[in-house]
Scaffold this motif. Structure first.
Motif, PDB file in Angstrom:
ATOM      1  N   MET A  39      -5.718   0.944   4.315  1.00 26.34           N
ATOM      2  CA  MET A  39      -5.837   1.560   5.616  1.00 26.34           C
ATOM      3  C   MET A  39      -6.722   1.111   6.788  1.00 26.34           C
ATOM      4  SD  MET A  39      -3.663   4.084   5.525  1.00 26.34           S
ATOM      5  CE  MET A  39      -3.959   5.120   6.915  1.00 26.34           C
ATOM      6  N   GLY A  40      -7.868   0.520   6.225  1.00 29.83           N
ATOM      7  CA  GLY A  40      -8.866  -0.048   7.110  1.00 29.83           C
ATOM      8  C   GLY A  40      -8.267  -1.576   7.756  1.00 29.83           C
ATOM      9  N   LEU A  74      -4.681   5.910  14.712  1.00 28.47           N
ATOM     10  CA  LEU A  74      -5.459   4.899  14.159  1.00 28.47           C
ATOM     11  C   LEU A  74      -5.383   3.364  14.670  1.00 28.47           C
ATOM     12  CD1 LEU A  74      -5.765   5.690  10.190  1.00 28.47           C
ATOM     13  CD2 LEU A  74      -7.594   5.771  11.808  1.00 28.47           C
ATOM     14  N   ASN A  75      -4.133   3.267  14.859  1.00 31.64           N
ATOM     15  CA  ASN A  75      -3.643   1.965  15.319  1.00 31.64           C
ATOM     16  C   ASN A  75      -2.253   2.102  16.036  1.00 31.64           C
ATOM     17  OD1 ASN A  75      -3.224  -0.784  16.209  1.00 31.64           O
ATOM     18  ND2 ASN A  75      -3.429  -1.705  13.982  1.00 31.64           N
ATOM     19  N   PRO A  76      -1.965   2.510  17.037  1.00 26.79           N
ATOM     20  CA  PRO A  76      -0.642   2.770  17.706  1.00 26.79           C
ATOM     21  C   PRO A  76      -0.122   1.758  17.939  1.00 26.79           C
ATOM     22  CG  PRO A  76      -2.415   4.070  18.942  1.00 26.79           C
ATOM     23  CD  PRO A  76      -3.252   3.213  17.789  1.00 26.79           C
ATOM     24  N   VAL A  86       9.409   0.112  -0.669  1.00 27.60           N
ATOM     25  CA  VAL A  86       9.706  -0.599   0.656  1.00 27.60           C
ATOM     26  C   VAL A  86       9.449   0.741   1.914  1.00 27.60           C
ATOM     27  CG1 VAL A  86      11.017  -1.676   2.447  1.00 27.60           C
ATOM     28  CG2 VAL A  86      10.763  -2.459   0.128  1.00 27.60           C
ATOM     29  N   GLU A  87      10.324   1.841   1.568  1.00 31.92           N
ATOM     30  CA  GLU A  87      10.313   2.821   2.327  1.00 31.92           C
ATOM     31  C   GLU A  87       8.888   3.786   2.474  1.00 31.92           C
ATOM     32  OE1 GLU A  87      11.026   5.184   5.421  1.00 31.92           O
ATOM     33  OE2 GLU A  87      12.306   3.758   4.812  1.00 31.92           O
ATOM     34  N   LYS A  88       8.176   3.739   1.088  1.00 29.82           N
ATOM     35  CA  LYS A  88       7.058   4.300   1.081  1.00 29.82           C
ATOM     36  C   LYS A  88       6.057   3.611   1.814  1.00 29.82           C
ATOM     37  CE  LYS A  88       4.957   5.745  -2.732  1.00 29.82           C
ATOM     38  NZ  LYS A  88       4.388   5.666  -4.119  1.00 29.82           N
ATOM     39  N   LEU A  89       6.008   2.300   1.888  1.00 28.23           N
ATOM     40  CA  LEU A  89       5.204   1.411   2.852  1.00 28.23           C
ATOM     41  C   LEU A  89       5.508   1.463   4.291  1.00 28.23           C
ATOM     42  CD1 LEU A  89       3.039  -0.820   2.520  1.00 28.23           C
ATOM     43  CD2 LEU A  89       4.841  -2.671   2.478  1.00 28.23           C
ATOM     44  N   ASN A  90       6.805   1.789   4.675  1.00 27.73           N
ATOM     45  CA  ASN A  90       6.977   1.908   6.032  1.00 27.73           C
ATOM     46  C   ASN A  90       6.485   3.191   6.430  1.00 27.73           C
ATOM     47  OD1 ASN A  90       8.429  -0.416   6.564  1.00 27.73           O
ATOM     48  ND2 ASN A  90      10.465   0.282   5.755  1.00 27.73           N
ATOM     49  N   VAL A 121      -0.119   5.124  10.374  1.00 31.17           N
ATOM     50  CA  VAL A 121      -1.136   4.454  10.771  1.00 31.17           C
ATOM     51  C   VAL A 121      -0.894   4.546  12.653  1.00 31.17           C
ATOM     52  CG1 VAL A 121      -2.481   2.192  11.192  1.00 31.17           C
ATOM     53  CG2 VAL A 121      -1.837   3.049   9.009  1.00 31.17           C
ATOM     54  N   ARG A 122       0.242   4.279  13.022  1.00 33.45           N
ATOM     55  CA  ARG A 122       0.467   4.291  14.271  1.00 33.45           C
ATOM     56  C   ARG A 122       0.506   5.698  14.796  1.00 33.45           C
ATOM     57  NH1 ARG A 122       5.411   1.716  12.662  1.00 33.45           N
ATOM     58  NH2 ARG A 122       5.188  -0.555  12.557  1.00 33.45           N
TER      59      ARG A 122
END
Length: 257
Positions: A134-135, A172-174, A157-161, A167-168
Protein backbone atom coordinates in the motif's frame (compact mmCIF):
# COMPACT_ATOMS: atom_id res chain seq x y z
CA UNK A 1 10.71 12.18 -11.01
CA UNK A 2 7.95 9.82 -12.05
CA UNK A 3 7.31 6.81 -9.85
CA UNK A 4 6.28 3.48 -11.38
CA UNK A 5 5.24 0.63 -9.09
CA UNK A 6 5.23 -2.95 -10.39
CA UNK A 7 2.51 -4.80 -8.49
CA UNK A 8 0.53 -8.00 -8.31
CA UNK A 9 -0.87 -9.67 -5.19
CA UNK A 10 0.52 -13.01 -6.34
CA UNK A 11 4.08 -14.31 -6.41
CA UNK A 12 5.90 -15.89 -9.32
CA UNK A 13 4.33 -13.72 -12.01
CA UNK A 14 7.52 -11.92 -13.08
CA UNK A 15 7.34 -8.62 -11.18
CA UNK A 16 11.08 -8.39 -10.56
CA UNK A 17 11.94 -9.56 -14.08
CA UNK A 18 9.78 -6.78 -15.49
CA UNK A 19 11.23 -4.19 -13.08
CA UNK A 20 14.79 -5.16 -14.08
CA UNK A 21 14.09 -4.82 -17.79
CA UNK A 22 12.23 -1.53 -17.36
CA UNK A 23 15.21 -0.12 -15.48
CA UNK A 24 17.69 -1.06 -18.20
CA UNK A 25 15.35 0.18 -20.94
CA UNK A 26 14.89 3.54 -19.21
CA UNK A 27 18.65 4.00 -18.75
CA UNK A 28 19.17 3.20 -22.43
CA UNK A 29 16.68 6.00 -23.19
CA UNK A 30 18.86 8.40 -21.19
CA UNK A 31 16.94 8.45 -17.91
CA UNK A 32 18.45 8.39 -14.44
CA UNK A 33 16.73 5.55 -12.59
CA UNK A 34 16.13 5.05 -8.88
CA UNK A 35 15.42 1.43 -7.93
CA UNK A 36 13.46 0.70 -4.76
CA UNK A 37 13.08 -2.88 -3.53
CA UNK A 38 10.04 -3.26 -1.27
CA UNK A 39 10.01 -7.07 -1.55
CA UNK A 40 11.49 -8.81 1.48
CA UNK A 41 12.87 -11.53 -0.82
CA UNK A 42 15.27 -8.91 -2.17
CA UNK A 43 15.59 -10.23 -5.72
CA UNK A 44 15.79 -6.75 -7.25
CA UNK A 45 18.53 -5.85 -4.76
CA UNK A 46 20.41 -9.02 -5.66
CA UNK A 47 20.18 -8.33 -9.39
CA UNK A 48 21.45 -4.77 -8.94
CA UNK A 49 24.01 -5.43 -6.21
CA UNK A 50 26.59 -3.71 -8.45
CA UNK A 51 24.59 -0.46 -8.46
CA UNK A 52 25.53 2.30 -5.97
CA UNK A 53 23.26 2.89 -2.99
CA UNK A 54 21.49 6.23 -2.82
CA UNK A 55 22.98 6.73 0.62
CA UNK A 56 24.65 4.51 3.20
CA UNK A 57 22.03 3.07 5.54
CA UNK A 58 19.08 4.12 3.38
CA UNK A 59 17.09 0.90 2.99
CA UNK A 60 13.51 0.21 1.98
CA UNK A 61 12.11 0.06 5.52
CA UNK A 62 13.71 3.42 6.35
CA UNK A 63 11.43 5.07 3.77
CA UNK A 64 8.51 4.28 6.07
CA UNK A 65 10.09 6.28 8.91
CA UNK A 66 8.40 9.52 9.91
CA UNK A 67 11.68 11.48 10.05
CA UNK A 68 13.16 10.16 6.79
CA UNK A 69 11.89 13.01 4.54
CA UNK A 70 13.63 15.58 6.76
CA UNK A 71 16.84 13.54 6.83
CA UNK A 72 16.90 13.22 3.04
CA UNK A 73 16.13 16.89 2.61
CA UNK A 74 19.22 17.70 4.65
CA UNK A 75 21.37 15.28 2.62
CA UNK A 76 20.14 16.43 -0.78
CA UNK A 77 23.15 18.55 -1.70
CA UNK A 78 25.55 15.72 -0.82
CA UNK A 79 24.00 13.12 -3.16
CA UNK A 80 25.59 12.57 -6.57
CA UNK A 81 23.32 10.36 -8.66
CA UNK A 82 24.62 8.20 -11.49
CA UNK A 83 22.57 6.44 -14.19
CA UNK A 84 21.17 4.06 -11.55
CA UNK A 85 20.94 4.00 -7.77
CA UNK A 86 19.40 1.51 -5.36
CA UNK A 87 17.41 1.57 -2.15
CA UNK A 88 17.66 -2.12 -1.19
CA UNK A 89 15.24 -4.39 0.63
CA UNK A 90 16.02 -5.18 4.27
CA UNK A 91 14.71 -7.47 6.99
CA UNK A 92 12.96 -4.63 8.83
CA UNK A 93 10.29 -4.55 6.11
CA UNK A 94 8.53 -7.31 8.03
CA UNK A 95 8.06 -4.92 10.95
CA UNK A 96 6.53 -2.27 8.67
CA UNK A 97 3.58 -4.62 8.25
CA UNK A 98 2.94 -4.38 12.00
CA UNK A 99 2.68 -0.59 12.01
CA UNK A 100 -0.61 1.32 11.80
CA UNK A 101 -1.65 2.78 8.48
CA UNK A 102 -0.19 6.15 9.39
CA UNK A 103 3.08 4.99 7.82
CA UNK A 104 1.55 4.54 4.34
CA UNK A 105 2.26 8.07 3.14
CA UNK A 106 5.84 8.23 4.43
CA UNK A 107 7.52 6.63 1.37
CA UNK A 108 5.83 9.15 -0.92
CA UNK A 109 7.13 12.03 1.17
CA UNK A 110 10.61 10.52 1.41
CA UNK A 111 10.92 9.84 -2.32
CA UNK A 112 9.74 13.37 -3.05
CA UNK A 113 13.03 14.58 -1.55
CA UNK A 114 14.90 12.67 -4.28
CA UNK A 115 12.73 13.82 -7.16
CA UNK A 116 15.24 16.33 -8.51
CA UNK A 117 17.99 13.73 -8.76
CA UNK A 118 16.32 11.02 -10.86
CA UNK A 119 13.94 10.89 -13.80
CA UNK A 120 12.22 7.60 -12.96
CA UNK A 121 11.76 5.57 -9.79
CA UNK A 122 10.81 1.90 -10.17
CA UNK A 123 9.41 0.12 -7.10
CA UNK A 124 9.35 -3.66 -6.89
CA UNK A 125 6.74 -4.93 -4.44
CA UNK A 126 5.83 -7.96 -2.31
CA UNK A 127 3.14 -10.37 -3.51
CA UNK A 128 0.85 -9.77 -0.53
CA UNK A 129 -1.44 -6.90 0.40
CA UNK A 130 -0.21 -5.01 3.44
CA UNK A 131 1.44 -1.78 4.51
CA UNK A 132 4.45 -2.24 2.23
CA UNK A 133 2.44 -2.75 -0.96
CA UNK A 134 0.00 0.00 0.00
CA UNK A 135 2.91 2.34 0.68
CA UNK A 136 4.31 1.61 -2.78
CA UNK A 137 0.94 2.32 -4.41
CA UNK A 138 0.48 5.49 -2.37
CA UNK A 139 3.86 6.78 -3.58
CA UNK A 140 3.34 5.91 -7.25
CA UNK A 141 2.20 8.00 -10.18
CA UNK A 142 1.73 4.82 -12.20
CA UNK A 143 1.29 1.10 -11.57
CA UNK A 144 1.78 -1.74 -14.01
CA UNK A 145 0.56 -5.29 -13.44
CA UNK A 146 2.43 -8.32 -14.78
CA UNK A 147 0.11 -11.32 -14.92
CA UNK A 148 1.16 -14.91 -15.54
CA UNK A 149 -1.56 -16.28 -17.80
CA UNK A 150 -3.30 -19.15 -16.00
CA UNK A 151 -6.54 -19.87 -14.16
CA UNK A 152 -5.36 -19.02 -10.65
CA UNK A 153 -3.45 -15.92 -11.73
CA UNK A 154 -6.39 -14.51 -13.68
CA UNK A 155 -8.69 -15.00 -10.71
CA UNK A 156 -6.59 -12.48 -8.75
CA UNK A 157 -6.72 -9.67 -11.31
CA UNK A 158 -10.04 -8.27 -10.09
CA UNK A 159 -8.84 -8.38 -6.48
CA UNK A 160 -5.85 -6.28 -7.49
CA UNK A 161 -8.07 -3.82 -9.36
CA UNK A 162 -10.12 -3.47 -6.17
CA UNK A 163 -6.94 -2.57 -4.30
CA UNK A 164 -6.12 0.14 -6.86
CA UNK A 165 -9.64 1.56 -6.56
CA UNK A 166 -9.33 1.60 -2.77
CA UNK A 167 -6.04 3.52 -2.91
CA UNK A 168 -7.70 6.14 -5.12
CA UNK A 169 -11.01 6.39 -3.29
CA UNK A 170 -9.73 6.51 0.30
CA UNK A 171 -7.59 9.56 -0.43
CA UNK A 172 -4.19 7.86 -0.21
CA UNK A 173 -3.43 8.49 -3.89
CA UNK A 174 -6.35 9.79 -5.98
CA UNK A 175 -4.07 10.35 -8.99
CA UNK A 176 -2.77 6.77 -9.23
CA UNK A 177 -2.92 5.66 -12.87
CA UNK A 178 -3.00 2.01 -13.87
CA UNK A 179 -0.93 1.66 -17.05
CA UNK A 180 -2.32 -1.81 -17.62
CA UNK A 181 -1.82 -5.55 -17.49
CA UNK A 182 1.22 -7.24 -19.06
CA UNK A 183 0.63 -10.89 -20.06
CA UNK A 184 3.64 -12.89 -18.87
CA UNK A 185 4.96 -16.44 -19.22
CA UNK A 186 2.66 -17.27 -22.12
CA UNK A 187 3.10 -20.19 -24.50
CA UNK A 188 1.30 -21.10 -27.71
CA UNK A 189 1.94 -24.79 -26.96
CA UNK A 190 -0.69 -24.85 -24.22
CA UNK A 191 -4.32 -24.58 -25.35
CA UNK A 192 -5.28 -23.66 -21.77
CA UNK A 193 -2.88 -20.71 -21.75
CA UNK A 194 -4.02 -19.57 -25.20
CA UNK A 195 -7.62 -19.68 -24.00
CA UNK A 196 -6.78 -17.88 -20.76
CA UNK A 197 -5.00 -15.08 -22.65
CA UNK A 198 -8.01 -14.67 -24.94
CA UNK A 199 -10.27 -14.51 -21.88
CA UNK A 200 -8.02 -11.90 -20.27
CA UNK A 201 -8.16 -9.67 -23.34
CA UNK A 202 -11.91 -10.19 -23.69
CA UNK A 203 -12.57 -9.36 -20.02
CA UNK A 204 -10.28 -6.34 -19.65
CA UNK A 205 -10.00 -5.03 -23.21
CA UNK A 206 -7.61 -2.09 -23.60
CA UNK A 207 -6.42 -2.51 -20.01
CA UNK A 208 -4.30 -5.40 -21.34
CA UNK A 209 -1.24 -4.03 -23.10
CA UNK A 210 -0.78 -5.01 -26.76
CA UNK A 211 2.27 -7.11 -25.90
CA UNK A 212 2.94 -10.68 -24.86
CA UNK A 213 5.98 -11.94 -22.98
CA UNK A 214 6.44 -15.63 -23.66
CA UNK A 215 8.02 -18.20 -21.37
CA UNK A 216 11.61 -18.45 -22.64
CA UNK A 217 14.78 -19.95 -21.16
CA UNK A 218 16.82 -16.96 -22.36
CA UNK A 219 14.88 -14.62 -20.05
CA UNK A 220 15.73 -16.68 -16.95
CA UNK A 221 19.37 -16.86 -18.06
CA UNK A 222 19.51 -13.09 -18.55
CA UNK A 223 18.13 -12.38 -15.08
CA UNK A 224 20.57 -14.86 -13.54
CA UNK A 225 23.41 -12.86 -15.11
CA UNK A 226 21.95 -9.52 -14.05
CA UNK A 227 21.50 -8.31 -17.63
CA UNK A 228 18.49 -7.58 -19.85
CA UNK A 229 17.52 -10.31 -22.29
CA UNK A 230 18.51 -8.14 -25.25
CA UNK A 231 22.15 -8.12 -24.10
CA UNK A 232 24.42 -10.27 -26.29
CA UNK A 233 21.68 -12.24 -28.00
CA UNK A 234 22.41 -15.73 -29.34
CA UNK A 235 20.04 -17.81 -31.45
CA UNK A 236 16.55 -17.27 -32.79
CA UNK A 237 14.76 -17.86 -29.47
CA UNK A 238 16.97 -15.35 -27.71
CA UNK A 239 16.44 -12.79 -30.47
CA UNK A 240 12.67 -13.30 -30.27
CA UNK A 241 12.76 -12.77 -26.50
CA UNK A 242 14.83 -9.60 -26.96
CA UNK A 243 12.29 -8.19 -29.41
CA UNK A 244 9.36 -9.03 -27.15
CA UNK A 245 10.88 -7.49 -24.03
CA UNK A 246 12.16 -4.38 -25.80
CA UNK A 247 8.71 -3.79 -27.27
CA UNK A 248 6.96 -4.33 -23.93
CA UNK A 249 9.31 -2.00 -22.04
CA UNK A 250 9.06 0.65 -24.74
CA UNK A 251 5.25 0.52 -24.57
CA UNK A 252 5.20 0.86 -20.78
CA UNK A 253 7.72 3.72 -20.75
CA UNK A 254 5.83 5.46 -23.55
CA UNK A 255 2.70 5.43 -21.39
CA UNK A 256 4.36 7.23 -18.49
CA UNK A 257 5.90 9.99 -20.58
Amino acid sequence: MKILTVANQKGGVGKTTLAVHLAYAAVEQGSKVLLVDFDLQGNLSLTFDHVPLVAEGLTASVLFGEDTPDVLRGMHSELRPGPMALIPADSELINVEKEDNGVLTNPAQALQQLSGLYDLCIIDTPPTLGNVLMGALTAANFVVTPVAVGLYELAGVEKLNSTFRAVRSNGLNPQLKHIGIVPMQTTSRSPAVVEALASLRSEYGDAVLPVELRERVSVRAAIASGKPVWYRTKGSGHLAAAREWKAACAEILRRIH
